[in-house]
Design a protein around this motif. Structure first.
Motif, mmCIF file in Angstrom:
data_model
loop_
_atom_site.group_PDB
_atom_site.id
_atom_site.type_symbol
_atom_site.label_atom_id
_atom_site.label_comp_id
_atom_site.label_asym_id
_atom_site.label_seq_id
_atom_site.Cartn_x
_atom_site.Cartn_y
_atom_site.Cartn_z
ATOM 1 N N TRP A 101 8.366 5.152 11.239
ATOM 2 C CA TRP A 101 7.317 4.321 10.652
ATOM 3 C C TRP A 101 5.945 4.956 10.837
ATOM 4 O O TRP A 101 5.096 4.892 9.946
ATOM 5 N N LYS A 102 5.729 5.591 11.988
ATOM 6 C CA LYS A 102 4.468 6.277 12.242
ATOM 7 C C LYS A 102 4.248 7.385 11.221
ATOM 8 O O LYS A 102 3.176 7.481 10.606
ATOM 9 N N SER A 105 3.847 5.881 7.567
ATOM 10 C CA SER A 105 2.566 5.231 7.328
ATOM 11 C C SER A 105 1.443 6.249 7.189
ATOM 12 O O SER A 105 0.559 6.099 6.323
ATOM 13 N N ALA A 108 1.875 7.936 3.754
ATOM 14 C CA ALA A 108 1.435 7.053 2.672
ATOM 15 C C ALA A 108 -0.081 6.970 2.614
ATOM 16 O O ALA A 108 -0.676 6.968 1.526
ATOM 17 N N ALA A 109 -0.713 6.901 3.779
ATOM 18 C CA ALA A 109 -2.176 6.849 3.815
ATOM 19 C C ALA A 109 -2.777 8.137 3.283
ATOM 20 O O ALA A 109 -3.772 8.125 2.545
ATOM 21 N N THR A 123 -5.819 0.337 10.347
ATOM 22 C CA THR A 123 -5.110 0.357 11.632
ATOM 23 C C THR A 123 -5.484 -0.844 12.490
ATOM 24 O O THR A 123 -4.628 -1.467 13.133
ATOM 25 N N SER A 126 -3.827 -3.977 10.934
ATOM 26 C CA SER A 126 -2.363 -4.028 10.997
ATOM 27 C C SER A 126 -1.818 -4.029 12.423
ATOM 28 O O SER A 126 -0.649 -4.389 12.638
ATOM 29 N N VAL A 311 -1.666 -3.365 -0.048
ATOM 30 C CA VAL A 311 -1.474 -2.442 1.067
ATOM 31 C C VAL A 311 -1.731 -3.138 2.393
ATOM 32 O O VAL A 311 -0.985 -2.961 3.368
ATOM 33 N N ALA A 315 1.084 -3.543 5.140
ATOM 34 C CA ALA A 315 0.896 -2.869 6.426
ATOM 35 C C ALA A 315 0.899 -3.867 7.575
ATOM 36 O O ALA A 315 1.519 -3.636 8.622
ATOM 37 N N ASN A 319 4.211 -3.471 9.857
ATOM 38 C CA ASN A 319 3.865 -2.910 11.159
ATOM 39 C C ASN A 319 4.095 -3.925 12.281
ATOM 40 O O ASN A 319 4.626 -3.588 13.344
#
Length: 360
Positions: A101-102, A105, A108-109, A123, A126, A311, A315, A319
């Motif tokens: 996931w880290k 993410s 994607a960013a 950040t 989320s 988004v 997120a 998250n």
């Protein structure tokens, strides 16, 4: 409809130009691609021009390095509190989900064109649900929670600051008058920030005073106390949620306002051949107009609002679900989804109401 944002008259010849730009195509990110700059809004500090794969790899490695190093520094202080509520992550699939996931993410960013300011705001928004849960229901101290949250923010902000060119590198002369007013008027941003914090606080207070406490007891086995829930009130949570209001303003509201071409369309009949008349419009036309829709489809403002709000909701929800379910002992899927839904609703309401403010 008139804008709530103050009108700043600068360079009338530029205000009535028919030259328009579609900020929605860049997901609300501003790019300097037309005129030579006269004065920059942001300092002219840019990341090195590395090939994108190399820059992203360095960003990912630096982010992981900062996170591991700083968490090791607080292991003897805040680390004990965090460990007291943590699962034993010995299975490879557990570590794989958190690590995956880290990476996903961050990728994607990066692909979305977000800069370090965008990512710091996202950040914070989320990850706050996770740490708010630990502080409110598991009684972790503010020092432990803020230490861990600061590490999460720094491990994202610094690598993107070093290796990602700012998406908002533009000039004052390239922005529309209403956009300049928002960028240069702290009072407008402060009011929107307080509005955003009130939305988050109201959503939490409504949940705390209705269904959430019983739901949390039912699905979270290791909850220590509901005392901090009972102590919460709208004014306290509004004050605590000011950083969330500032982050949502940075991530959702400002890009949406900068993407709006409504002012230019109202001033220039060439770029606005279709006018809305509330006296003759049907109900469907009125609803479509208020939603930012028209014969040419959604406006740039509406597209950016939809993208960024989506988004933010995704997120915040994903998250929160993965971090709580993967790291907090005694949690169940149904309980985690319920907690995540509170923050997903708050994020969605914030985007919708920011759209109303930007439109009005």
């Amino acid at each position: 409809m008139a804008s709530h944002v103050p009108f700043l008259a600068v360079r009338p010849d530029a205000q009535f130009s028919t030259k328009t730009r579609d900020f929605a195509s860049t997901n609300g990110a501003l790019t300097a691609e037309t005129d030579a700059p006269e004065s920059s809004i942001m300092p002219s500090v840019h990341a090195p021009k590395l090939p994108a794969p190399v820059a992203f790899t360095l960003t990912l490695l630096l982010s992981l390095t900062i996170s591991v190093f700083l968490y090791s520094l607080i292991a003897d202080t805040a680390g004990y509190e965090l460990a007291s509520v943590s699962r034993d992550l010995t299975a490879q699939w557990q570590v794989g989900i958190i690590f995956g996931w880290k990476v996903a993410s961050l990728a994607a960013a990066w692909a979305s064109g977000y800069d370090w300011l965008d990512l710091t705001a996202l950040t914070l928004l989320s990850n706050t649900p996770y740490y708010h849960l630990l502080h409110t229901f598991y009684l972790l101290s503010p020092t432990a929670v803020l230490s861990a949250l600061s590490i999460d923010l720094l491990s994202i902000a610094l690598p993107f600051f070093l290796f990602r060119r700012p998406a908002s590198s533009t000039t004052a002369t390239e922005l529309k008058p209403s956009s300049r007013a928002v960028v240069h008027d702290p009072s407008v941003l402060l009011l929107v920030t307080l509005f955003g914090s009130a939305i988050y606080a109201t959503t939490l207070v409504a949940s705390f005073n209705t269904w959430l406490p019983v739901y949390m007891i039912q699905y979270f086995d290791k909850i220590l106390s509901l005392g901090r829930v009972r102590e919460s009130n709208l004014f306290l949570l509004s004050a605590l949620a000011v950083p969330l209001g500032a982050a949502s303003t940075q991530f959702v509201f400002v890009p949406a306002v900068l993407a709006s071409n409504r002012l230019l369309k109202a001033l220039d009949p060439i770029t606005a051949p279709v006018k809305f008349d509330p006296k003759t419009a049907t109900l469907a036309q009125t609803v479509a107009w208020n939603l930012g829709l028209g014969p040419e489809g959604p406006s740039a403002r509406t597209r950016v609002l939809i993208k960024r709000t989506g988004v933010l909701v995704l997120a915040s929800s994903v998250n929160t679900t993965l971090r709580v379910l993967g790291t907090v002992e005694g949690t169940e899927v149904a309980g985690v989804l319920g907690w995540a839904s509170v923050w997903g609703v708050a994020a969605g309401l914030t985007g919708v109401l920011y759209g109303w403010v930007a439109e009005e």
